[in-house]
Scaffold this motif. Structure first.
Motif, PDB file in Angstrom:
ATOM      1  N   ASN A   1       4.462  -2.943   2.832  1.00  0.00           N
ATOM      2  CA  ASN A   1       3.744  -2.445   1.667  1.00  0.00           C
ATOM      3  C   ASN A   1       3.728  -0.917   1.599  1.00  0.00           C
ATOM      4  N   PRO A   2       3.585  -0.372   0.381  1.00  0.00           N
ATOM      5  CA  PRO A   2       3.436   1.078   0.242  1.00  0.00           C
ATOM      6  C   PRO A   2       1.983   1.525   0.456  1.00  0.00           C
ATOM      7  N   PHE A   3       1.160   0.633   1.012  1.00  0.00           N
ATOM      8  CA  PHE A   3      -0.243   0.914   1.269  1.00  0.00           C
ATOM      9  C   PHE A   3      -0.508   0.874   2.773  1.00  0.00           C
ATOM     10  N   SER A   4      -1.572   1.535   3.193  1.00  0.00           N
ATOM     11  CA  SER A   4      -1.950   1.603   4.608  1.00  0.00           C
ATOM     12  C   SER A   4      -3.254   0.866   4.833  1.00  0.00           C
TER      13      SER A   4
ATOM     14  N   ALA B   1       1.697   2.861   5.882  1.00  0.00           N
ATOM     15  CA  ALA B   1       2.577   2.246   4.883  1.00  0.00           C
ATOM     16  C   ALA B   1       3.987   2.129   5.458  1.00  0.00           C
TER      17      ALA B   1
ATOM     18  N   TRP C   1      -6.914  -2.026   1.687  1.00  0.00           N
ATOM     19  CA  TRP C   1      -5.632  -1.329   1.624  1.00  0.00           C
ATOM     20  C   TRP C   1      -5.852   0.020   0.960  1.00  0.00           C
ATOM     21  N   GLN C   2      -5.198   1.032   1.467  1.00  0.00           N
ATOM     22  CA  GLN C   2      -5.380   2.389   0.975  1.00  0.00           C
ATOM     23  C   GLN C   2      -4.048   2.941   0.482  1.00  0.00           C
ATOM     24  N   ARG C   3      -4.053   3.442  -0.738  1.00  0.00           N
ATOM     25  CA  ARG C   3      -2.843   4.071  -1.276  1.00  0.00           C
ATOM     26  C   ARG C   3      -2.724   5.471  -0.668  1.00  0.00           C
TER      27      ARG C   3
ATOM     28  N   THR D   1      -2.263   9.285  -0.352  1.00  0.00           N
ATOM     29  CA  THR D   1      -2.591  10.298  -1.353  1.00  0.00           C
ATOM     30  C   THR D   1      -1.413  11.193  -1.684  1.00  0.00           C
TER      31      THR D   1
ATOM     32  N   THR E   1      -3.530   7.612   8.436  1.00  0.00           N
ATOM     33  CA  THR E   1      -4.634   7.124   7.594  1.00  0.00           C
ATOM     34  C   THR E   1      -5.888   7.960   7.747  1.00  0.00           C
TER      35      THR E   1
END
Length: 179
Positions: A15-18, A47, A79-81, A83, A178
């Motif tokens: 995924n492109p998320f962390s 990610a 999940w965190q996008r 920045t 992260t």
């Protein structure tokens, strides 16, 4: 090592998320599929990252683990996008070599920071495989920091050789993006 075992959990985040926090639980079984031990912990996952979670020195008493442990992950993961301000380091593994001797195994390598910035809190996780591709040993090492173009040595040691000899090795390096 007698009654102590190391557990390796390999995961891949396409995924492109962390995940700032990934809680996990592993249950280890014996040959009769009787639960021996539950192990809990947590890690982070960047990610697009491959991660080897290494849990060292699990005391199983005089019971012998067999087969695959079951692994579950916590519910309600956040999940965190990214920045865009995170700087993913370019860390390269060089000169990877391992040697078996009586009674142990040693894996050494050099990490080079190909980034234009210093990198701190570098985690390095190693897995050794036998001829059939089965993981037979896992370990963790850390480097406090590397300056741009800097290099640092990694050493992984095991006090005994596995029943099935190791023929190849993989080292995964990462740092927490992260934070």
């Amino acid at each position: 090592r007698d009654t102590l075992y190391d557990l390796g959990i390999y995961i891949e985040n396409p995924n492109p998320f962390s995940l700032v926090r990934l809680p996990y639980s592993a249950r280890i079984f014996d040959k009769d599929l009787v639960s021996i031990k539950d192990v809990e912990g947590e890690t982070y996952v960047n990610a697009h990252e491959r991660v080897l979670i290494v849990v060292p020195n699990i005391n199983l008493g005089f019971r012998t683990p067999q087969g695959q442990p079951t692994v579950t992950f916590g519910k309600g993961l956040v999940w965190q996008r990214p920045t865009g301000s995170e700087r993913a380091p370019a860390l390269t593994i060089l000169n990877k070599r391992f040697a078996s001797s009586t009674p142990g195994v040693t894996l050494t390598a050099t990490v080079r920071n190909d980034s234009l910035f210093a990198v701190s809190e570098i985690e390095a996780d190693a897995v050794l495989y036998d001829a059939s591709g089965t993981a037979v040993l896992v370990s963790r090492s850390k480097l406090p920091s590397l300056l741009p173009s800097g290099m640092g040595d990694l050493v992984f040691t095991w006090p005994s050789t596995p029943a099935s000899p190791a023929v190849s090795a993989d080292i995964l390096v990462r740092t927490n993006l992260t934070k």
